[in-house]
Enzyme design. Structure first.
Site, PDB file in Angstrom:
ATOM      1  N   SER A  88      -6.717  48.019  45.302  1.00 52.11           N
ATOM      2  CA  SER A  88      -6.332  47.730  43.922  1.00 52.11           C
ATOM      3  C   SER A  88      -6.315  48.962  43.033  1.00 52.11           C
ATOM      4  O   SER A  88      -5.660  48.957  41.992  1.00 52.11           O
ATOM      5  CB  SER A  88      -7.284  46.694  43.324  1.00 52.11           C
ATOM      6  OG  SER A  88      -8.594  47.219  43.208  1.00 52.11           O
TER       7      SER A  88
ATOM      8  N   HIS B 259      -6.179  41.507  47.086  1.00 57.77           N
ATOM      9  CA  HIS B 259      -4.924  41.873  46.439  1.00 57.77           C
ATOM     10  C   HIS B 259      -3.750  41.866  47.414  1.00 57.77           C
ATOM     11  O   HIS B 259      -2.671  42.381  47.089  1.00 57.77           O
ATOM     12  CB  HIS B 259      -5.049  43.253  45.789  1.00 57.77           C
ATOM     13  CG  HIS B 259      -5.996  43.285  44.635  1.00 57.77           C
ATOM     14  ND1 HIS B 259      -5.599  43.017  43.345  1.00 57.77           N
ATOM     15  CD2 HIS B 259      -7.321  43.536  44.585  1.00 57.77           C
ATOM     16  CE1 HIS B 259      -6.642  43.109  42.531  1.00 57.77           C
ATOM     17  NE2 HIS B 259      -7.698  43.415  43.263  1.00 57.77           N
TER      18      HIS B 259
ATOM     19  N   LYS C 217      -6.502  35.816  42.055  1.00 58.90           N
ATOM     20  CA  LYS C 217      -5.291  36.603  41.824  1.00 58.90           C
ATOM     21  C   LYS C 217      -4.069  35.702  41.995  1.00 58.90           C
ATOM     22  O   LYS C 217      -3.731  34.919  41.130  1.00 58.90           O
ATOM     23  CB  LYS C 217      -5.240  37.810  42.758  1.00 58.90           C
ATOM     24  CG  LYS C 217      -6.142  38.966  42.332  1.00 58.90           C
ATOM     25  CD  LYS C 217      -7.541  38.805  42.787  1.00 58.90           C
ATOM     26  CE  LYS C 217      -8.398  40.006  42.464  1.00 58.90           C
ATOM     27  NZ  LYS C 217      -9.827  39.759  42.749  1.00 58.90           N
TER      28      LYS C 217
END
Length: 440
Positions: A223, A251, A283
């Site tokens: 990230s 991610h 996310k």
């Protein structure tokens, strides 16, 4: 702040003089606490105060903890003003989607807001098992277990699986949660250079025989830098050295691979080559929590013994329902992944064309713009905020001073015009900074 926010020696001296005068005008402190009760001496507090005071002295408003009014996706509202937003993990634009909201509301109507106790104590809700089955299917795994926190997932799982006789080998840029889990376990911890599988193999070859179990941990999509490892050689070396391989997909899910299934789809590696798939629900999946997918004995052990599961409240039913519906929409609408990746590729290309350092980003969802000093990053973020763009600076000591940056999270909901306007605003701010003679 040993590196002085990237200021020259004269600028640093002037800043410290201003801070000294400011402190001199403050009221005298009250009666001193005894050393053990003096909270002003807590580790790290002085650094936080120094950052705050430096920002005030430089005329920079803090970019942190700004309240967003409404859903923070590709666009947001802060202080009544609309902004193009690059500070959200809402990669596929599903947070705020009416279908996800409806699923969460239906779960509230059926189960209430909270699980009210641990799942071991209060029993399952059907949505927990449905979510875990869907996540297991994504990784072609035998089983999956959902936790109430992504950070706690890594801490409690690594802390439970390993002990003082074991070894944790991880990428030097691994997330704090992995480092904390390794520390809790008492295992020996060795970091290898970022994404360097050859260095990882050298460390395993040198140290594996001295330890009972070995766990190799990396991230599918980093990230901070927006890059990704070569998964195949890591899988091969883990098997060769009798080590478990764990990949943090926080991610990666919804971002990597043609349909967003993650790093194994991106790299063409069979998902069974990874022993422990870890991910988060906060996310792409529009919720909050974490999960572990893998072989059934692993999941069964964690279900009955991982402290962060056994002794923690269960995942809230509306969050589980939101994550389950988000995963279903991701799978049914692959155009979202395609658009996200196209947006990230466009941003990356334009930023590089404009002369910005984007590091090793692969342009799939995350693009850093490395500015080389905390002051430069903070000033750039402030200039963009004034121009209607919200992006967070990443400053020392979170990253080395020379690597201070802005970190752009792209979304399927951004459009090309917004991306072009943002890079143009960034270039204009940089050029203005150079005209003023501010440090690069």
């Amino acid at each position: 702040m040993t590196q002085g926010f990237g200021l020259s020696a004269s600028a640093r001296a002037a800043l410290l003089q201003r801070l000294s005068r400011r402190r001199g005008g403050e009221e005298a402190p009250g009666p001193a606490e005894s050393p053990g009760r003096d909270l002003t001496t807590l580790p790290g507090l002085r650094d936080i105060e120094m950052v705050r005071e430096a920002g005030e002295a430089l005329g920079l408003e803090s970019p942190f903890f700004r309240p967003h009014e409404g859903v923070a996706g590709a666009r947001t509202v802060i202080g009544g003003r609309p902004y193009v937003n690059f500070a959200s993990y809402n990669y596929l634009g599903l947070n705020g989607d009416p279908r996800i909201a409806a699923a969460a509301k239906a779960a509230i109507d059926r189960h209430g807001v909270s699980a009210s106790a641990s799942r071991l104590a209060s029993g399952e809700r059907p949505v927990h098992g449905e979510l875990e089955a869907a996540l297991a299917a994504n990784y072609e795994a035998e089983a999956c277990l959902a936790f109430v926190s992504g950070h706690a997932t890594n801490v409690t799982v690594i802390g439970q699986l390993l002990g003082p006789r074991d070894l944790v080998l991880h990428d030097q840029l691994i997330h704090n949660s992995v480092a904390e889990g390794a520390r809790l376990s008492g295992a020996r911890r060795i970091a290898f250079p970022h994404n360097d599988w050859r260095a990882a193999e050298r460390e395993l070859a040198a140290h594996r025989r001295r330890h009972g179990r070995a766990l190799l941990v990396l991230e599918g999509h980093y990230s901070m830098d927006g890059d990704a490892p070569e998964l195949a050689p890591f899988a091969e070396l883990a098997r060769r050295h009798d080590a478990l391989l764990m990949v943090d997909e926080a991610h990666a899910l919804g971002v990597l691979g043609a349909t967003g299934r993650g790093s194994f789809e991106q790299s063409g590696v069979a998902p069974a080559a990874v022993d422990i798939w870890m991910g988060t629900l906060s996310k792409t999946l529009s919720a909050c929590g974490g999960y572990i997918a893998g072989r059934r004995p692993l999941v069964d052990l964690l279900r009955h013994s991982a402290p962060g599961f056994v002794y923690s409240v269960g995942l809230a039913p509306p969050l589980a329902a939101a994550a389950l519906e988000s995963l279903a929409v991701m799978q049914a609408e692959p155009w979202r992944v395609e658009r996200l990746q196209a947006n990230a590729a466009l941003f990356l290309a334009l930023a590089r064309e404009a002369g910005f350092d984007t590091g090793g980003s692969v342009g799939l969802g995350i693009v850093p713009v490395i500015l080389g000093s905390s002051v430069a990053a903070a000033r750039m973020a402030a200039a963009l905020f004034e121009a209607g763009v919200n992006v967070q600076p990443i400053l020392f000591p979170v990253v080395p001073e020379r690597a201070a940056r802005l970190r752009f999270f792209l979304s399927a909901e951004h459009d090309a015009a917004e991306i072009r306007a943002t890079v143009a605003a960034m270039a204009a701010a940089r050029d203005g900074r150079r005209r003023r003679g501010w440090p690069e």
